[in-house]
Scaffold this active site. Structure first.
Site, PDB file in Angstrom:
ATOM      1  N   GLU A 274       7.037 -29.746 -10.630  1.00 26.23           N
ATOM      2  CA  GLU A 274       8.320 -29.119 -10.233  1.00 26.23           C
ATOM      3  C   GLU A 274       8.870 -29.796  -8.978  1.00 26.23           C
ATOM      4  O   GLU A 274      10.079 -29.993  -8.852  1.00 26.23           O
ATOM      5  CB  GLU A 274       8.148 -27.618  -9.988  1.00 26.23           C
ATOM      6  CG  GLU A 274       7.768 -26.818 -11.224  1.00 26.23           C
ATOM      7  CD  GLU A 274       8.703 -27.015 -12.400  1.00 26.23           C
ATOM      8  OE1 GLU A 274       9.911 -27.158 -12.197  1.00 26.23           O
ATOM      9  OE2 GLU A 274       8.216 -27.059 -13.551  1.00 26.23           O
ATOM     10  N   TRP A 277      10.773 -32.595 -10.110  1.00 21.17           N
ATOM     11  CA  TRP A 277      12.151 -32.331 -10.556  1.00 21.17           C
ATOM     12  C   TRP A 277      13.114 -32.370  -9.369  1.00 21.17           C
ATOM     13  O   TRP A 277      14.261 -32.791  -9.484  1.00 21.17           O
ATOM     14  CB  TRP A 277      12.242 -30.971 -11.281  1.00 21.17           C
ATOM     15  CG  TRP A 277      11.855 -31.086 -12.723  1.00 21.17           C
ATOM     16  CD1 TRP A 277      10.622 -30.852 -13.257  1.00 21.17           C
ATOM     17  CD2 TRP A 277      12.690 -31.516 -13.813  1.00 21.17           C
ATOM     18  NE1 TRP A 277      10.643 -31.092 -14.611  1.00 21.17           N
ATOM     19  CE2 TRP A 277      11.901 -31.492 -14.977  1.00 21.17           C
ATOM     20  CE3 TRP A 277      14.028 -31.906 -13.923  1.00 21.17           C
ATOM     21  CZ2 TRP A 277      12.404 -31.840 -16.237  1.00 21.17           C
ATOM     22  CZ3 TRP A 277      14.531 -32.253 -15.181  1.00 21.17           C
ATOM     23  CH2 TRP A 277      13.728 -32.226 -16.302  1.00 21.17           C
ATOM     24  N   TRP A 305      36.263 -25.759 -23.226  1.00 14.19           N
ATOM     25  CA  TRP A 305      35.833 -24.602 -22.423  1.00 14.19           C
ATOM     26  C   TRP A 305      36.891 -23.506 -22.503  1.00 14.19           C
ATOM     27  O   TRP A 305      38.083 -23.779 -22.605  1.00 14.19           O
ATOM     28  CB  TRP A 305      35.634 -25.006 -20.962  1.00 14.19           C
ATOM     29  CG  TRP A 305      34.591 -26.065 -20.750  1.00 14.19           C
ATOM     30  CD1 TRP A 305      34.811 -27.343 -20.334  1.00 14.19           C
ATOM     31  CD2 TRP A 305      33.178 -25.947 -20.954  1.00 14.19           C
ATOM     32  NE1 TRP A 305      33.614 -28.038 -20.256  1.00 14.19           N
ATOM     33  CE2 TRP A 305      32.589 -27.201 -20.636  1.00 14.19           C
ATOM     34  CE3 TRP A 305      32.341 -24.920 -21.374  1.00 14.19           C
ATOM     35  CZ2 TRP A 305      31.229 -27.449 -20.724  1.00 14.19           C
ATOM     36  CZ3 TRP A 305      30.977 -25.162 -21.458  1.00 14.19           C
ATOM     37  CH2 TRP A 305      30.431 -26.408 -21.139  1.00 14.19           C
ATOM     38  N   ASN A 340      13.810 -19.064 -11.707  1.00 13.24           N
ATOM     39  CA  ASN A 340      14.227 -20.226 -12.511  1.00 13.24           C
ATOM     40  C   ASN A 340      14.503 -19.855 -13.971  1.00 13.24           C
ATOM     41  O   ASN A 340      15.481 -20.307 -14.556  1.00 13.24           O
ATOM     42  CB  ASN A 340      13.164 -21.324 -12.440  1.00 13.24           C
ATOM     43  CG  ASN A 340      13.595 -22.553 -13.206  1.00 13.24           C
ATOM     44  OD1 ASN A 340      14.643 -23.134 -12.927  1.00 13.24           O
ATOM     45  ND2 ASN A 340      12.818 -22.941 -14.209  1.00 13.24           N
ATOM     46  N   TRP A 358      30.718 -25.109 -17.069  1.00 10.07           N
ATOM     47  CA  TRP A 358      29.532 -25.069 -16.196  1.00 10.07           C
ATOM     48  C   TRP A 358      29.912 -25.160 -14.719  1.00 10.07           C
ATOM     49  O   TRP A 358      29.195 -24.669 -13.848  1.00 10.07           O
ATOM     50  CB  TRP A 358      28.549 -26.180 -16.573  1.00 10.07           C
ATOM     51  CG  TRP A 358      29.083 -27.590 -16.440  1.00 10.07           C
ATOM     52  CD1 TRP A 358      29.753 -28.296 -17.385  1.00 10.07           C
ATOM     53  CD2 TRP A 358      28.997 -28.440 -15.288  1.00 10.07           C
ATOM     54  NE1 TRP A 358      30.098 -29.535 -16.903  1.00 10.07           N
ATOM     55  CE2 TRP A 358      29.641 -29.665 -15.619  1.00 10.07           C
ATOM     56  CE3 TRP A 358      28.442 -28.311 -14.024  1.00 10.07           C
ATOM     57  CZ2 TRP A 358      29.757 -30.730 -14.716  1.00 10.07           C
ATOM     58  CZ3 TRP A 358      28.545 -29.371 -13.129  1.00 10.07           C
ATOM     59  CH2 TRP A 358      29.196 -30.568 -13.469  1.00 10.07           C
ATOM     60  N   TRP A 381      22.698 -27.205 -13.752  1.00  7.56           N
ATOM     61  CA  TRP A 381      23.847 -26.813 -14.586  1.00  7.56           C
ATOM     62  C   TRP A 381      24.110 -27.818 -15.680  1.00  7.56           C
ATOM     63  O   TRP A 381      24.455 -27.456 -16.811  1.00  7.56           O
ATOM     64  CB  TRP A 381      25.088 -26.569 -13.718  1.00  7.56           C
ATOM     65  CG  TRP A 381      25.018 -25.184 -13.147  1.00  7.56           C
ATOM     66  CD1 TRP A 381      24.601 -24.834 -11.901  1.00  7.56           C
ATOM     67  CD2 TRP A 381      25.298 -23.962 -13.844  1.00  7.56           C
ATOM     68  NE1 TRP A 381      24.613 -23.460 -11.773  1.00  7.56           N
ATOM     69  CE2 TRP A 381      25.036 -22.905 -12.944  1.00  7.56           C
ATOM     70  CE3 TRP A 381      25.727 -23.647 -15.122  1.00  7.56           C
ATOM     71  CZ2 TRP A 381      25.215 -21.559 -13.294  1.00  7.56           C
ATOM     72  CZ3 TRP A 381      25.912 -22.313 -15.477  1.00  7.56           C
ATOM     73  CH2 TRP A 381      25.652 -21.289 -14.570  1.00  7.56           C
TER      74      TRP A 381
END
Ligand SMILES: Cc1cc2nc3c(=O)[nH]c(=O)nc-3n(C[C@H](O)[C@H](O)[C@H](O)COP(=O)(O)OP(=O)(O)OC[C@H]3O[C@@H](n4cnc5c(N)ncnc54)[C@H](O)[C@@H]3O)c2cc1C
Length: 476
Positions: A274, A277, A305, A340, A358, A381
């Protein structure tokens, strides 16, 4: 440089005294002026409300620590270069040290500043402090940036061998001439209307809070991290994200604490991955700075959208009628943080069930998260929307009911954040609209009155999202 001229240590997203290479190097040479300059419009995005609240608390804590070591924290506001030069003039400093930041606008400002300061006769030195690796140091065999996480992290692990964290300086020698400083409240980081009670309860900004979270995590949650990290009702993750974002603790400190915990295979553990990331997010932001506002995958520029202010507001307020989504959004509003798994479920609901852009979600998170981080928020996102690097495929649409039954099987998390449903038995907690009316009555749930009916039907929303996806696959 004369041994008597003090060094300015310009503190930014490294609000700590331990493992702070710029501070450590400066303290070895003589007097030091620790300076923080608030220059929100020099950032890629001015920090949101929750971040500003955190920053205020963090500076307060850092200020106390600087005082205790001998040289008060100097607080200024305005154009960074002008303020630093002014502090130099007031103290006789001829050198400025800082730890590097890689957010695009800040990195180019810093590069321009180095030129400018050196031309004006200053010595400048910058250090790597807030990432395990320089995001520019990793590239594919073809010399290109990585866009897939697993090979990126594999390549990082080959290089990674962070040195042991640096100690807190035993003292910080103050300069002979003390410069002017603003008082913290003059930065107006805290809102006049106090909406932070939940954040105050949930967090202790500053290095002590960071160290405490790390200690609690390694002692009580690390071993079970793989099993518990997806359960929003359990404190199964480290809750280090805001502390890492503001640099109250370094990733090197976290890395070494995990190494010392004695966990088997710790380097390849899910938790260390993690942290990977976080590095990947910075790598992507550095190489693809346009992704702050635009999808990495260009076809998503054509995505149809929906604009629907009512739906957006229902999502922001946690009133979508889907209990798990609502619990996540209310946790965010109340505490400035969201688990998360919930960021994924609530994010997916916005971009897929509601088909709202988003960027609306990223903006809301930016304003409300205490850990709002340009690189990680952008990655998160775009990942959830399917339009970024190594993203979840768009057609994989989370069903909020199934997610709830899997990751909050007894409904404890929903009950905590959506108290209207607290008496509802587990069988219906994630889908109250399916409960028999007698159950609803006994549980004091009045759908459409004290808790909303779902604002969209899952099946219909899913089909509409898949149709929208097909539309961007047609040639433009
Ligand atoms: C839509 C969306 C938006 C997000 N926005 C942010 C954000 O603004 N700031 C932020 O720090 N994280 C963000 N994340 C990533 C992740 O949700 C948080 O880092 C994590 O929930 C923080 O909790 P923790 O510290 O207990 O994490 P742990 O599980 O204990 O992980 C340890 C650390 O690893 C890093 N990390 C973990 N997961 C990720 C990830 N997916 N991406 C990048 N770094 C990660 C964080 O620094 C975290 O503190 C986002 C995720 C999504 C899906």
């Amino acid at each position: 440089m004369s041994s008597t001229s003090p060094i300015i240590v310009w503190l930014r997203y490294d609000l700590r005294l331990a493992d702070n290479p710029a501070l450590h190097a400066a303290c070895k040479l003589g007097a030091v002026v620790p300076v923080f300059v608030l220059a929100s419009d020099e950032e890629d995005l001015p920090p949101g409300g929750a971040s500003n609240w955190w920053l205020h608390q963090s500076l307060k804590s850092l200020g106390r620590q600087c005082n205790a070591l001998g040289s008060p924290l100097i607080i200024r506001q305005g154009e960074s270069i002008g303020e630093l030069q002014q502090v130099a003039k007031e103290t006789g400093a001829t050198a400025i040290y800082w730890n590097r930041s890689f957010n695009p606008k800040i990195a180019s400002r810093d590069a321009a500043m180095v030129e400018n300061l050196r031309t004006s006769g200053f010595k400048t030195q910058s250090f790597r402090a807030n990432l395990l690796l320089d995001p520019r140091a990793i590239e594919t065999q073809q010399g290109r940036p990585y866009t897939v996480f697993t090979p990126f992290w594999k390549a990082c692990l080959k290089q990674l061998n962070p040195p042991p964290p640096l100690p807190i300086p035993t003292s910080i020698i103050r300069p002979d001439k003390q410069p002017d400083t603003l008082r913290l409240h003059e930065l107006h980081l805290e809102h006049q209307v106090d909406w932070t009670v939940g954040m105050r309860r949930a967090w202790a900004p500053g290095t002590s809070g960071a160290n405490l979270n790390l200690k609690l995590f390694t002692r009580y949650a690390l071993q079970e991290y793989d099993h518990q990290r997806d359960l929003p009702g359990v404190v199964g993750t480290s809750r280090l994200s805001p502390h890492l974002h503001f640099g109250e603790i370094s990733p090197q400190q976290v890395w070494h604490a995990i190494a010392e915990s004695g966990a088997a295979e710790w380097k390849h553990s899910q938790f260390i991955t993690e942290l990977g990331w976080r590095e990947f997010a910075q790598h992507l932001l550095h190489h693809f700075p346009h992704t702050i506002n635009e999808p990495l995958r260009a076809p998503f520029n054509r995505f149809p959208w929906q604009k629907n202010a009512g739906h957006l507001q229902a999502w922001q307020k946690g009133c979508t009628g889907y209990p798990l989504v609502d619990a996540g959004m209310r946790e965010l509003w109340a505490s400035g943080w969201m688990h998360n798994r919930m960021r994924m479920v609530a994010g997916s609901f916005l971009v897929k069930h509601l088909r709202i852009d988003w960027r609306e979600g990223a903006n809301w998170f930016w304003d409300t998260l205490v850990d709002a981080d340009l690189a990680s928020n952008t990655l998160g996102w775009q990942w959830i929307s399917g339009c970024g690097a190594d993203a979840a495929p768009y057609f994989r649409i989370f069903n909020p009911v199934i997610q709830g039954e899997k990751f909050d099987p007894h409904g404890d998390y929903v009950r905590r954040w959506v108290p209207e449903l607290k008496k509802l038995p587990p069988k219906w907690i994630h889908k109250p609209w399916t409960a028999p009316s007698i159950v609803l009555q006994d549980s004091r749930v009045r759908l459409g009155e004290n808790y909303p009916m779902p604002i969209v039907d899952h099946k219909e929303a899913r089909n509409a999202a898949l149709d929208a996806l097909k539309s961007i696959k047609q040639p433009a």
